[in-house]
Every structure is written in structure tokens, then in C-alpha cells.
Design a protein around this motif. Structure first.
Motif, PDB file in Angstrom:
ATOM      1  N   LEU A 135       0.811  -1.208   0.000  1.00  0.00           N
ATOM      2  CA  LEU A 135       0.000   0.000   0.000  1.00  0.00           C
ATOM      3  C   LEU A 135       0.851   1.268   0.000  1.00  0.00           C
ATOM      4  O   LEU A 135       0.315   2.369  -0.070  1.00  0.00           O
ATOM      5  CB  LEU A 135      -0.952   0.004   1.197  1.00  0.00           C
ATOM      6  CG  LEU A 135      -1.851  -1.228   1.324  1.00  0.00           C
ATOM      7  CD1 LEU A 135      -2.879  -1.023   2.434  1.00  0.00           C
ATOM      8  CD2 LEU A 135      -2.540  -1.548   0.014  1.00  0.00           C
ATOM      9  N   ALA A 136       2.178   1.123   0.081  1.00  0.00           N
ATOM     10  CA  ALA A 136       3.055   2.276  -0.083  1.00  0.00           C
ATOM     11  C   ALA A 136       3.090   2.723  -1.540  1.00  0.00           C
ATOM     12  O   ALA A 136       3.507   3.845  -1.848  1.00  0.00           O
ATOM     13  CB  ALA A 136       4.478   1.944   0.383  1.00  0.00           C
ATOM     14  N   TYR A 137       2.679   1.843  -2.448  1.00  0.00           N
ATOM     15  CA  TYR A 137       2.617   2.162  -3.869  1.00  0.00           C
ATOM     16  C   TYR A 137       1.180   2.219  -4.391  1.00  0.00           C
ATOM     17  O   TYR A 137       0.881   2.951  -5.318  1.00  0.00           O
ATOM     18  CB  TYR A 137       3.367   1.102  -4.687  1.00  0.00           C
ATOM     19  CG  TYR A 137       4.854   1.155  -4.580  1.00  0.00           C
ATOM     20  CD1 TYR A 137       5.609   1.969  -5.414  1.00  0.00           C
ATOM     21  CD2 TYR A 137       5.540   0.376  -3.651  1.00  0.00           C
ATOM     22  CE1 TYR A 137       6.999   2.017  -5.332  1.00  0.00           C
ATOM     23  CE2 TYR A 137       6.923   0.403  -3.561  1.00  0.00           C
ATOM     24  CZ  TYR A 137       7.647   1.231  -4.405  1.00  0.00           C
ATOM     25  OH  TYR A 137       9.015   1.256  -4.315  1.00  0.00           O
ATOM     26  N   ARG A 138       0.316   1.374  -3.805  1.00  0.00           N
ATOM     27  CA  ARG A 138      -1.042   1.222  -4.327  1.00  0.00           C
ATOM     28  C   ARG A 138      -2.071   1.453  -3.233  1.00  0.00           C
ATOM     29  O   ARG A 138      -2.223   0.644  -2.323  1.00  0.00           O
ATOM     30  CB  ARG A 138      -1.194  -0.195  -4.885  1.00  0.00           C
ATOM     31  CG  ARG A 138      -2.595  -0.579  -5.342  1.00  0.00           C
ATOM     32  CD  ARG A 138      -3.062   0.213  -6.535  1.00  0.00           C
ATOM     33  NE  ARG A 138      -4.197   1.060  -6.214  1.00  0.00           N
ATOM     34  CZ  ARG A 138      -4.811   1.817  -7.124  1.00  0.00           C
ATOM     35  NH1 ARG A 138      -4.408   1.817  -8.379  1.00  0.00           N
ATOM     36  NH2 ARG A 138      -5.827   2.567  -6.757  1.00  0.00           N
ATOM     37  N   GLY A 139      -2.766   2.583  -3.290  1.00  0.00           N
ATOM     38  CA  GLY A 139      -3.805   2.860  -2.313  1.00  0.00           C
ATOM     39  C   GLY A 139      -5.036   2.009  -2.553  1.00  0.00           C
ATOM     40  O   GLY A 139      -5.349   1.634  -3.685  1.00  0.00           O
ATOM     41  N   LEU A 235       2.153  -4.498  -7.167  1.00  0.00           N
ATOM     42  CA  LEU A 235       3.022  -3.395  -7.566  1.00  0.00           C
ATOM     43  C   LEU A 235       3.253  -3.385  -9.069  1.00  0.00           C
ATOM     44  O   LEU A 235       3.307  -2.314  -9.688  1.00  0.00           O
ATOM     45  CB  LEU A 235       4.350  -3.481  -6.816  1.00  0.00           C
ATOM     46  CG  LEU A 235       4.243  -3.416  -5.286  1.00  0.00           C
ATOM     47  CD1 LEU A 235       5.611  -3.261  -4.648  1.00  0.00           C
ATOM     48  CD2 LEU A 235       3.338  -2.288  -4.847  1.00  0.00           C
ATOM     49  N   VAL A 236       3.386  -4.557  -9.667  1.00  0.00           N
ATOM     50  CA  VAL A 236       3.564  -4.627 -11.116  1.00  0.00           C
ATOM     51  C   VAL A 236       2.291  -4.167 -11.825  1.00  0.00           C
ATOM     52  O   VAL A 236       2.338  -3.376 -12.774  1.00  0.00           O
ATOM     53  CB  VAL A 236       3.944  -6.059 -11.545  1.00  0.00           C
ATOM     54  CG1 VAL A 236       3.910  -6.195 -13.064  1.00  0.00           C
ATOM     55  CG2 VAL A 236       5.334  -6.415 -11.021  1.00  0.00           C
ATOM     56  N   ALA A 237       1.126  -4.641 -11.367  1.00  0.00           N
ATOM     57  CA  ALA A 237      -0.134  -4.244 -11.987  1.00  0.00           C
ATOM     58  C   ALA A 237      -0.348  -2.743 -11.865  1.00  0.00           C
ATOM     59  O   ALA A 237      -0.834  -2.090 -12.803  1.00  0.00           O
ATOM     60  CB  ALA A 237      -1.296  -4.995 -11.336  1.00  0.00           C
ATOM     61  N   ASN A 238       0.016  -2.167 -10.716  1.00  0.00           N
ATOM     62  CA  ASN A 238      -0.161  -0.731 -10.525  1.00  0.00           C
ATOM     63  C   ASN A 238       0.758   0.075 -11.430  1.00  0.00           C
ATOM     64  O   ASN A 238       0.405   1.161 -11.880  1.00  0.00           O
ATOM     65  CB  ASN A 238       0.096  -0.363  -9.065  1.00  0.00           C
ATOM     66  CG  ASN A 238      -0.330   1.055  -8.746  1.00  0.00           C
ATOM     67  OD1 ASN A 238      -1.494   1.406  -8.869  1.00  0.00           O
ATOM     68  ND2 ASN A 238       0.625   1.885  -8.333  1.00  0.00           N
ATOM     69  N   ALA A 239       1.959  -0.459 -11.696  1.00  0.00           N
ATOM     70  CA  ALA A 239       2.881   0.234 -12.584  1.00  0.00           C
ATOM     71  C   ALA A 239       2.433   0.152 -14.044  1.00  0.00           C
ATOM     72  O   ALA A 239       2.626   1.097 -14.813  1.00  0.00           O
ATOM     73  CB  ALA A 239       4.286  -0.357 -12.438  1.00  0.00           C
ATOM     74  N   VAL A 240       1.802  -0.955 -14.404  1.00  0.00           N
ATOM     75  CA  VAL A 240       1.430  -1.190 -15.805  1.00  0.00           C
ATOM     76  C   VAL A 240       0.035  -0.655 -16.127  1.00  0.00           C
ATOM     77  O   VAL A 240      -0.180  -0.028 -17.176  1.00  0.00           O
ATOM     78  CB  VAL A 240       1.499  -2.704 -16.127  1.00  0.00           C
ATOM     79  CG1 VAL A 240       0.978  -2.984 -17.526  1.00  0.00           C
ATOM     80  CG2 VAL A 240       2.929  -3.208 -15.975  1.00  0.00           C
ATOM     81  N   ALA A 241      -0.916  -0.897 -15.228  1.00  0.00           N
ATOM     82  CA  ALA A 241      -2.305  -0.536 -15.528  1.00  0.00           C
ATOM     83  C   ALA A 241      -3.006  -0.001 -14.280  1.00  0.00           C
ATOM     84  O   ALA A 241      -3.934  -0.625 -13.757  1.00  0.00           O
ATOM     85  CB  ALA A 241      -3.052  -1.743 -16.085  1.00  0.00           C
TER      86      ALA A 241
END
Length: 342
Positions: A135-139, A235-241
């Protein structure tokens, strides 16, 4: 030094350090939890020092650090782990509650890091481990205060790493991004949702997180560690989409973070004046110790293949190279045999 050491990941981490024979300073507010954590540390083979402190109080944190140095002589590792949270839609969280979550979860890390550096920099030695989260990257919904604090820690730690590198010191800071963990926090947290607060599956046992924290403390040169396949996927999904993830969490994030009410219609005790730890320690009304584990033992995973790979990436890479060479050699031999037979 481990903050938030009275329960959950902090408790498991303190025991993991103690299993190596370390001297462990336990920082938290709750007396019952701290006393029980000290017993766990001693049984595991370590030496415990209990320091009751509110991490949102900068002066108290400085005093706690000095108390540990007076007792143990130095600070080699500081683990920032203490936090507070509120499970509720954003507009259902009061300004004072939001401020308190931020002071404990974000500023507690800032104050802990300042106290650690005051003792580590003169010795040019030490490692600070920031316990983070996917959650430090994806709220995610219902945890806006906590997510905001974890995002802040991420930015703060990156800036600090740059400054430490610029100064040429051997003091290191690293961050461990965790998945959902089976801790008592979901019965402590102040909650304003219909069901009982719960982590989003898959859930891991706190010992998985503890192993990663202890490893990070010994290998602080790495900027961060990801623990659990779900953390990597998020984290990968948040970076990509990220937009697609927004829509997915809007549809599933509310129900995924709640257990259904029981037959009496009860939800978590927190908002009804039970064990919520936002304003006071999560000591039970009869002196209970909540320990490291929450109520999800039946579904929590005791191991993580991804966490092992993260801790042993050199061996994992070597194994992949060997497998690749073996496959290439086998394919080459087959071609040679085929050519010979032709």
C-alpha cells in the motif's frame, strides 16, 4: 530496536532477532504486550529491554533511543514498524483521527529514523529498516489514512537514501514492502464498516514478514524488498495498468476487507469502545496479551516462495543460469544426435 514490538509483525520480528542471540529493545505503548514480548525474546535466546513510548512524541523517541544506548552501548539496527489506522470511507474519518494516524504511522518513522541516525552516524555504522506495505505504492479503499502515511514513508525513505549516499556514510536504510499479514491489528483498528475488518487475501503469517525484516537488516544496501507474490503482483499491476486496478478495487475492495457480521450482528470491537488502539494502547480490559497472530491462522500462509527468492536472489539467479545452460546443452546434444543419425 523494534518499534510496535508488542504485537503483530513487530512482535514476530523481535523474536526472530532474539533467535540469533541479539539484544532487542522493544518499543510500544501497551504494558501487557511489551511484557509478554520481552518474555518471548528471552525464551528465544535474546536479551530484552522494554521501553514504553508513543512514537508520535519526538522527544520521547529521542529519550527512548538514549535509554537503549545507555543500557546496550549502541544501536546497530532500528526497525520502524509502529502504526495506527482507521477502517472507514474517507469522509467518515475525522480530522483528528486522520492526524493521529499520520503522526503515528508516518511521523513515528521520521522521529525513529532521526533518533537512530543521531547514534549511528557518529559511529558510521547501522541499518534502519522501514517496514512498509504494498500500500506504499497502491492505495486501496477504506484505508486512505494508512495508505497516505505509507506513501509518505516511501518518499521520505528514498530522499533519505540519497542524502546518506551523498554523505558517504556506511549507515544504510532499506524498506520492506509487505503483503496482507495475519496480525491482531484487524481487531484493534478503529472501524466504521458494517463487517469486521480483515486483510485482503492472500494472507501471510507474521513470521514470513519477520524473516524478511531480519534479512533486510543484514543486507541494507538493497533499496527495498518485496514480500509475497501478492505484493509483486499488486506493484507490477499498478505500474502497468493503474486505471484498471482503480476500477477493480472500486468493485471488490470494500467487500474484500470485511468479514460478514456474526449472528448477533457484531462487528469489530473497535468503534464500540473495545480494543481500538488509535488513542490508547491495545491492552485488553483484563490484561490480555494479543501476541503476534490475528484470527486468520486457518487461512494464513506460513511460507512465501517469492520471499525466499527475494532473500536468496543470487542463488536463485545462479539456479536459473544452471537450468538454462542445462536446457541449452540438452538441446544441443539432441541436434548433434539428430544430425549424426541423418
Amino acid at each position: 530496536m523494534v518499534t510496535g514490538a508488542s504485537g503483530g509483525v513487530g512482535r514476530a520480528t523481535a523474536v526472530a532477532f532474539a533467535a540469533r542471540g541479539d539484544r532487542v529493545a522493544l518499543l510500544a505503548r501497551g504494558r501487557e504486550g511489551l511484557a509478554a514480548a520481552a518474555d518471548d525474546v528471552e525464551r528465544a535466546g535474546g536479551e530484552a529491554l522494554v521501553v514504553s513510548v508513543d512514537m508520535a512524541d519526538a522527544n520521547a523517541v529521542e529519550d527512548a533511543a538514549q535509554q537503549v544506548v545507555d543500557a546496550f552501548g549502541r544501536i546497530d539496527v532500528w526497525v520502524n514498524n509502529a502504526f495506527a489506522g482507521v477502517f472507514a470511507p474517507f469522509l467518515d474519518i475525522t480530522p483528528d483521527e486522520y492526524r493521529r494516524v499520520t503522526e503515528v504511522t508516518y511521523l513515528g518513522y521520521v522521529f525513529g529514523t532521526r533518533a537512530a541516525l543521531r547514534h549511528m552516524l557518529p559511529r558510521d555504522h547501522g541499518t534502519i529498516v522501514q517496514v512498509g506495505s504494498a500500500l506504499a505504492y497502491r492505495g486501496i479503499p477504506l484505508q486512505s489514512a494508512y495508505c497516505g502515511a505509507k506513501h509518505a514513508i516511501q518518499g521520505f525513505n528514498e530522499a533519505l537514501r540519497c542524502e546518506l549516499r551523498h554523505g558517504g556514510t556506511r549507515v544504510r536504510t532499506t524498506m520492506v514492502q509487505l503483503p496482507a499479514v495475519n496480525t491482531p491489528q484487524f481487531d484493534w483498528v478503529l472501524s466504521r464498516v458494517p463487517g469486521r475488518a480483515r486483510p485482503v487475501a492472500p494472507i501471510y503469517q507474521p513470521e514470513v514478514a519477520a524473516r524478511a525484516v531480519v534479512h533486510a537488516a543484514a543486507h541494507g544496501r538493497r533499496r527495498e524488498y518485496w514480500v509475497g507474490g501478492s505484493t509483486v503482483a499488486t506493484l507490477v499491476a499498478n505500474a502497468v495498468a493503474p486505471g484498471l486496478l482503480d476500477r477493480y478495487l472500486a468493485r471488490t475492495g470494500f467487500d474484500a476487507q470485511q468479514d460478514e457480521q456474526d449472528e448477533q450482528g457484531e462487528q469489530g470491537e473497535a468503534d464500540s469502545g473495545g480494543y481500538g488502539n488509535l488513542w490508547s494502547p491495545a491492552d485488553g480490559p483484563h490484561g490480555e496479551d494479543f501476541g503476534a497472530h490475528g484470527r486468520f491462522d486457518d487461512e494464513a500462509r506460513p511460507k512465501s516462495a517469492q520471499e525466499w527468492v527475494s532473500r536468496n536472489r543470487n542463488r536463485a539467479c545462479a539456479a536459473l543460469v544452471v537450468c538454462g545452460l542445462s536446457a541449452a546443452t540438452t538441446a544441443g546434444l539432441r541436434r548433434l544426435r539428430s544430425a549424426a543419425n541423418g
